[in-house]
Design a protein around this motif. Structure first.
Motif, short mmCIF file in Angstrom:
data_model
loop_
_atom_site.label_atom_id
_atom_site.label_comp_id
_atom_site.label_asym_id
_atom_site.label_seq_id
_atom_site.Cartn_x
_atom_site.Cartn_y
_atom_site.Cartn_z
N GLU A 44 71.52 51.60 11.11
CA GLU A 44 71.59 50.57 10.45
C GLU A 44 71.53 50.57 9.01
O GLU A 44 70.85 50.71 8.02
CB GLU A 44 70.98 49.73 10.78
CG GLU A 44 70.92 49.54 12.62
CD GLU A 44 72.46 49.03 13.33
OE1 GLU A 44 72.90 48.50 12.51
OE2 GLU A 44 72.30 48.41 14.46
N THR A 45 72.98 49.63 8.50
CA THR A 45 73.28 49.52 7.28
C THR A 45 73.72 48.18 6.64
O THR A 45 74.35 47.90 8.12
CB THR A 45 74.29 50.53 6.20
OG1 THR A 45 75.46 50.30 6.92
CG2 THR A 45 73.95 51.85 6.85
N ALA A 46 73.43 47.40 6.25
CA ALA A 46 73.64 46.34 5.16
C ALA A 46 74.14 45.93 3.94
O ALA A 46 73.41 46.55 3.38
CB ALA A 46 72.82 45.10 6.05
N TRP A 47 74.80 45.82 3.83
CA TRP A 47 75.48 44.68 2.54
C TRP A 47 75.70 44.11 2.01
O TRP A 47 76.45 43.44 2.94
CB TRP A 47 76.83 45.81 1.95
CG TRP A 47 76.89 46.59 0.99
CD1 TRP A 47 76.59 45.22 -0.82
CD2 TRP A 47 78.04 46.76 -0.41
NE1 TRP A 47 76.56 46.06 -1.29
CE2 TRP A 47 78.01 46.30 -1.35
CE3 TRP A 47 78.83 48.00 0.26
CZ2 TRP A 47 78.91 46.93 -2.90
CZ3 TRP A 47 79.67 48.37 -0.48
CH2 TRP A 47 79.42 48.31 -1.56
N TYR A 101 63.60 34.91 4.18
CA TYR A 101 62.57 34.47 4.66
C TYR A 101 62.18 36.06 5.92
O TYR A 101 61.19 35.93 6.61
CB TYR A 101 62.43 33.09 5.19
CG TYR A 101 61.90 32.34 4.08
CD1 TYR A 101 61.01 32.50 3.72
CD2 TYR A 101 62.54 31.44 3.50
CE1 TYR A 101 59.88 31.92 2.47
CE2 TYR A 101 62.48 31.18 2.61
CZ TYR A 101 61.03 30.82 1.56
OH TYR A 101 60.59 30.30 1.46
N ASN A 102 63.32 36.15 6.57
CA ASN A 102 63.13 36.94 7.83
C ASN A 102 64.42 38.22 7.89
O ASN A 102 65.44 38.06 8.18
CB ASN A 102 63.49 36.05 9.07
CG ASN A 102 63.22 34.53 9.39
OD1 ASN A 102 61.67 35.30 9.91
ND2 ASN A 102 63.61 33.31 9.32
N PRO A 103 64.11 38.80 7.16
CA PRO A 103 64.53 40.46 6.60
C PRO A 103 65.08 41.36 7.50
O PRO A 103 65.86 41.90 7.23
CB PRO A 103 62.82 40.81 5.52
CG PRO A 103 61.84 39.96 5.79
CD PRO A 103 62.56 39.09 5.88
N GLU A 104 63.89 41.18 8.79
CA GLU A 104 63.82 42.29 9.57
C GLU A 104 65.49 41.96 10.60
O GLU A 104 66.16 42.75 11.51
CB GLU A 104 62.76 42.13 10.71
CG GLU A 104 62.68 40.75 11.67
CD GLU A 104 62.24 39.44 10.83
OE1 GLU A 104 61.25 38.52 11.22
OE2 GLU A 104 61.50 40.29 9.26
N GLN A 105 65.93 40.84 10.61
CA GLN A 105 66.97 40.44 11.13
C GLN A 105 68.58 40.34 10.64
O GLN A 105 69.93 40.19 11.06
CB GLN A 105 66.88 38.86 11.15
CG GLN A 105 66.38 38.63 12.49
CD GLN A 105 65.71 36.75 12.68
OE1 GLN A 105 66.95 35.67 11.42
NE2 GLN A 105 64.97 36.11 13.42
N VAL A 106 68.27 41.18 8.83
CA VAL A 106 69.19 41.33 8.47
C VAL A 106 70.33 42.01 9.42
O VAL A 106 71.53 42.08 8.99
CB VAL A 106 69.85 42.57 7.34
CG1 VAL A 106 68.33 43.49 7.30
CG2 VAL A 106 70.13 42.63 6.43
N PHE A 107 70.49 42.93 9.59
CA PHE A 107 70.82 43.80 10.56
C PHE A 107 71.81 43.40 11.69
O PHE A 107 73.29 43.53 12.53
CB PHE A 107 70.33 45.31 11.31
CG PHE A 107 69.64 46.56 10.41
CD1 PHE A 107 71.10 46.99 8.93
CD2 PHE A 107 68.58 46.80 10.50
CE1 PHE A 107 70.15 46.92 8.03
CE2 PHE A 107 67.95 47.73 9.55
CZ PHE A 107 68.21 47.79 8.49
N GLU A 108 71.14 42.14 12.44
CA GLU A 108 71.96 41.39 13.26
C GLU A 108 72.56 39.88 12.44
O GLU A 108 73.45 39.12 13.44
CB GLU A 108 70.12 40.81 14.27
CG GLU A 108 69.43 41.15 14.72
CD GLU A 108 68.79 40.99 14.99
OE1 GLU A 108 68.19 39.04 14.61
OE2 GLU A 108 67.39 40.94 15.16
N ASN A 109 72.70 40.15 10.81
CA ASN A 109 73.39 39.47 10.05
C ASN A 109 74.48 39.97 9.12
O ASN A 109 74.18 39.09 8.27
CB ASN A 109 73.47 37.91 10.08
CG ASN A 109 71.95 36.83 11.65
OD1 ASN A 109 72.88 36.09 12.23
ND2 ASN A 109 71.08 37.48 11.54
N LYS A 110 75.50 41.29 9.86
CA LYS A 110 75.84 42.02 8.81
C LYS A 110 76.86 41.16 7.88
O LYS A 110 76.46 40.95 6.54
CB LYS A 110 76.68 43.13 9.05
CG LYS A 110 74.83 43.86 9.89
CD LYS A 110 75.47 45.55 9.76
CE LYS A 110 74.60 46.27 11.21
NZ LYS A 110 74.99 47.01 10.43
#
Length: 783
Positions: free
Chosen positions: A531-534, A574-583
């Motif tokens: 996974e990646t996100a920008w 506050y919830n960095p683990e959700q970054v790939f769910e909200n790219k």
């Protein structure tokens, strides 16, 4: 030529003892470099020296070293000149900004008039000439006349020729005249002229060759007037001597650093030698190099020098600090220990010590071409190695990141922004990983442009780092020596310098967060998940407004939240683990601080450090955040950011600059190391990492002497320990809860009065009462 010398290493007992022990809570210590010698002056049995802008004194009688800082009464940082008036027993300390301190009998008086003067341009004092009760300060503003008895400025001579104010580099008196060496010639006037403030009463000394060129020095020596013409620090100097009505050229042309007169001798400090003349203008002595104990020659690289007597000399070098020749065959290196440079770009703290590196990048992420060195602070002492100890460093540049192996802190890596990855074991270079022996890629295949950064170990002890401007931007080196390389087409760019990389962190979920400077936001990837996100722009989750697209610093706190320092204050995920769910849209939060001061502002709030560029972040043992800014010093805020606990600046602390580059915290004692634009300092905080048991409780200081007015630390505690302090009769005098593993006490009771002399019991228990321990402290009170 000075013959080969035996080098004696000095054990500076006063200096060492001051730094070898722990320091109280709330106390500061400096970690300045003393490697680059700048100036030297003799005061009785002491040799005062300036190195890298800091002052210290070497005592010829007992070989001790005394360091002077703002804690000792100095009022500023960045010293450029010291000069001593024997008649008034006063050392004049001049700062780059025009500020002046007077040191006499261990007392300091500040003269801020020049610094506070409302004028544009430099206020630097270049030289001091003593004449009677006055010190004549040659400055970028002109000649400033200072009354040593009254400790005040009398008047200023503005040597303004043709409407332009001249820089005065030196001033002296000779045969009834005053002479000024300036950037526009050598000027003179009658010493008894009552209105020297009027430039019309000054004239060129037209008898000297090229009288209207730049003259750096003018001195009265014996029967002679000495003048030195030079148009730059590295230019060839031409020296003239005036006697019997004419100017004669003396000596050879060299790049001249200083001219000093002491003990009836005149010392010319050139770039590669000290030439010492007697009053007949004959060379009395020459010093061009010294030799270490193993016979290695060290070039002097002269900056300044004086004679102690006709056979003893004190010289300072930009590479070797203060050197004393106290007998014909003995040279003493007499500088305090410190890091190699006041330029500290990165800090690493482990059980093997504090390591810093001095390389840096420019604002456009180009090389600064800083020479390689590694400095280590351990057991209260600094040491460093550079190309003199490791020849492989020669010709290489810019160490910008350092990281210790979590399993073996003596094993560590340093990233060079140009020459690869350097691997060390202690002070020994193990290997240079570069394009010739690893997947690391050189931008131009020229062995100079392997721009590495962002060193960080993951939970599997694998070292990750970035390799800018190439096809595969991310590499990982496992503990068994195997490599992995990762190509992320979003940020790979071949030699285009579009995607350079700042710091990187690895979360508990093994996700990598990487800063993309140049206003490109944050890049997030997890190679295990594919996974990646920008996050190209950091937006406010509440308003949707842009916070910033320029991330500068980043840290993950104990709750798992990621705090990002931007060009516009703090942003928090506050919830960095959700970054790939909200790219496509992953906003951040901001901390609002209610306005409390004005009635008309009731109900309104401001964002924490709104508009402030945040250059550094760190989390202490109490989950509080230390925040470094680009121009406003350091802030300590509570774990949730709602309370500002401290705000340290140059004005109220030992910070040498309000420009903060890096922050790092020693988890064992809470000491916060702060790298600024003008050097490194540290502050003993009241929070440490917590323990699992109470087996290692430490109380400092213990006993508490009657003259101690600081804060007592109780460390080695579990997280949020309940601490109760009673007298021996069981009466409660104080209670608190620890910040992480440390609690603090000011030796006062609930009423704010210092407790009486006696033994006090400290009862410690964790939050659920399953763990407890008791220890004791002795407090002495004269009242």
């Amino acid at each position: 030529m000075l013959k080969q010398l035996l080098v004696i290493g000095i054990c500076a007992s006063l200096y060492i003892s001051a730094f070898a022990e722990d320091i109280p809570l709330g106390d500061w210590r400096t970690h300045f470099s003393y490697a680059e010698g700048q100036g030297v002056e003799r005061v009785g049995s002491k040799i005062y020296s300036v190195a890298s802008g800091s002052l210290y004194a070497y005592d010829l009688d007992d070989n001790s070293i005394q360091i002077f800082t703002k804690k000792d009464g100095l009022n500023d940082i960045g010293i450029n000149l010291i000069r001593y008036s024997e008649s008034y027993n006063t050392l004049i300390i001049c700062y780059e900004n025009g500020n002046i301190d007077l040191l006499k009998d261990q007392k300091v008086w500040n003269v801020p008039d020049i610094k506070m003067k409302s004028t544009t341009g430099s206020k630097r004092i270049n030289e001091v000439c003593f004449n009677g009760a006055y010190a004549y300060l040659a400055s970028d503003l002109g000649v400033i006349v200072f009354n040593l008895e009254r400790r005040e400025i009398k008047e200023t001579y503005l040597l303004a020729a043709g409407g332009a104010q001249n820089i005065v580099y030196d001033v002296t008196f000779y045969n009834g005249s005053i002479y000024a060496a300036t950037n526009n010639g050598l000027f003179m006037a009658a010493e008894d002229e009552p209105v020297l403030m009027n430039f019309a009463n000054w004239e060129y000394e037209t008898m000297i060759p090229e009288y209207n060129q730049t003259y750096r020095f003018v001195r009265h020596f014996g029967e002679h007037l000495i003048a030195v013409r030079s148009d730059g620090a590295t230019a060839t100097a031409v020296t003239y001597a005036y006697v019997s009505g004419q100017w004669n050229r003396i000596g050879n042309g060299y790049s001249l650093g200083s001219v000093r007169i002491s003990e009836g001798l005149m010392t010319f400090s050139y770039r590669t030698a000290f030439l010492i003349y007697n009053k007949e203008l004959k060379i009395h002595h020459t010093i061009s190099s010294v030799f270490s104990a193993d016979g290695d020659e060290k070039v002097v690289n002269s900056v300044d020098g004086i004679c102690i007597d006709s056979l003893k000399y004190a010289v300072v070098s930009p590479e070797h600090g203060l050197m004393l020749q106290l007998s014909p065959d003995v040279t003493t290196f007499a500088s305090p220990d410190g890091p190699s440079s006041n330029t500290v770009w990165d800090i690493d703290i482990s059980t093997s010590g504090v390591r810093v590196v001095p390389g840096k990048v420019t604002g456009s992420w180009n090389n600064s071409n800083t020479s390689l060195s590694v400095s280590t602070y351990k057991d209260g002492l600094w040491s460093f190695f550079d190309k003199d100890q490791i020849p492989e460093f020669d010709g290489k540049r810019d160490f910008i990141d350092v990281q210790s192996d979590p399993l073996d802190p003596e094993h560590y890596f340093v990233a060079s922004y140009g020459n690869g990855l350097f691997e060390f074991q202690g002070d020994a270079l193990v290997k240079i990983h570069d394009a010739s022996n690893s997947p690391i890629t050189d931008i131009f295949n020229g062995d100079k442009y392997m721009r590495l950064n962002s060193l960080v170990f993951d939970q599997n002890n694998k070292l990750w780092f970035t390799n800018a401007e190439v096809n595969s931007s991310v590499h990982a080196l496992a503990s068994d020596g195997s490599w992995e390389s990762f190509a992320y087409t979003d940020i790979d760019n071949i030699g285009e310098k579009v995607y350079v990389f700042g710091s990187m962190i690895i979360t508990l979920e093994n996700t990598k967060w990487l800063i993309l400077p140049k206003r490109l936001g944050l890049y997030v990837f997890n190679e295990e998940q594919g996974e990646t996100a920008w996050i190209k722009s950091i937006q406010d989750s509440e308003t949707g407004d842009l916070i910033s697209n320029l991330a500068i610093s980043m840290v993950q706190d104990q709750d798992g939240s990621i705090w990002v320092g931007t060009s516009n204050g703090i942003a928090i995920f506050y919830n960095p683990e959700q970054v790939f769910e909200n790219k496509d849209y992953f906003p951040a939060s901001r901390i609002k601080l209610p306005r409390l001061d004005e009635e008309e502002d009731e109900g309104l709030a401001d964002y924490l450090l709104d508009g402030e560029p945040i250059s550094a972040l760190a989390v202490d043992g109490g989950n509080r955040k230390w925040i470094g800014t680009s121009s406003s010093g350091v802030f300590l805020v509570s774990a949730d950011g709602q309370d500002v606990i401290h705000h340290f600046t140059v004005e109220n602390s030992m910070l040498p600059s309000n420009s903060i580059r890096r922050l790092a915290i020693d988890p064992t004692n809470g000491e916060v190391f702060i790298a600024t634009g003008s050097g490194l300092v540290s502050y003993r905080s009241d929070a440490t990492s917590s323990e699992q048991t109470f087996d290692n409780i430490k109380v400092f200081p213990n006993p508490v002497r009657e003259d101690f007015n600081g804060t007592i630390s109780i460390s080695g505690l579990v997280d949020q320990t309940n601490v109760k302090i009673t007298d021996v009769s069981g009466n409660l005098v104080y209670e608190t809860v620890s910040n992480g593993g440390t609690a603090s006490w000011d030796a006062k009771n609930f009423y704010g009065d210092r407790v009486g002399t006696g033994v006090y019991l400290i009862f410690c228990s964790n939050q659920d009462g399953s763990l407890s321990e008791m220890t004791k402290i002795l407090v002495v009170n004269n009242k």
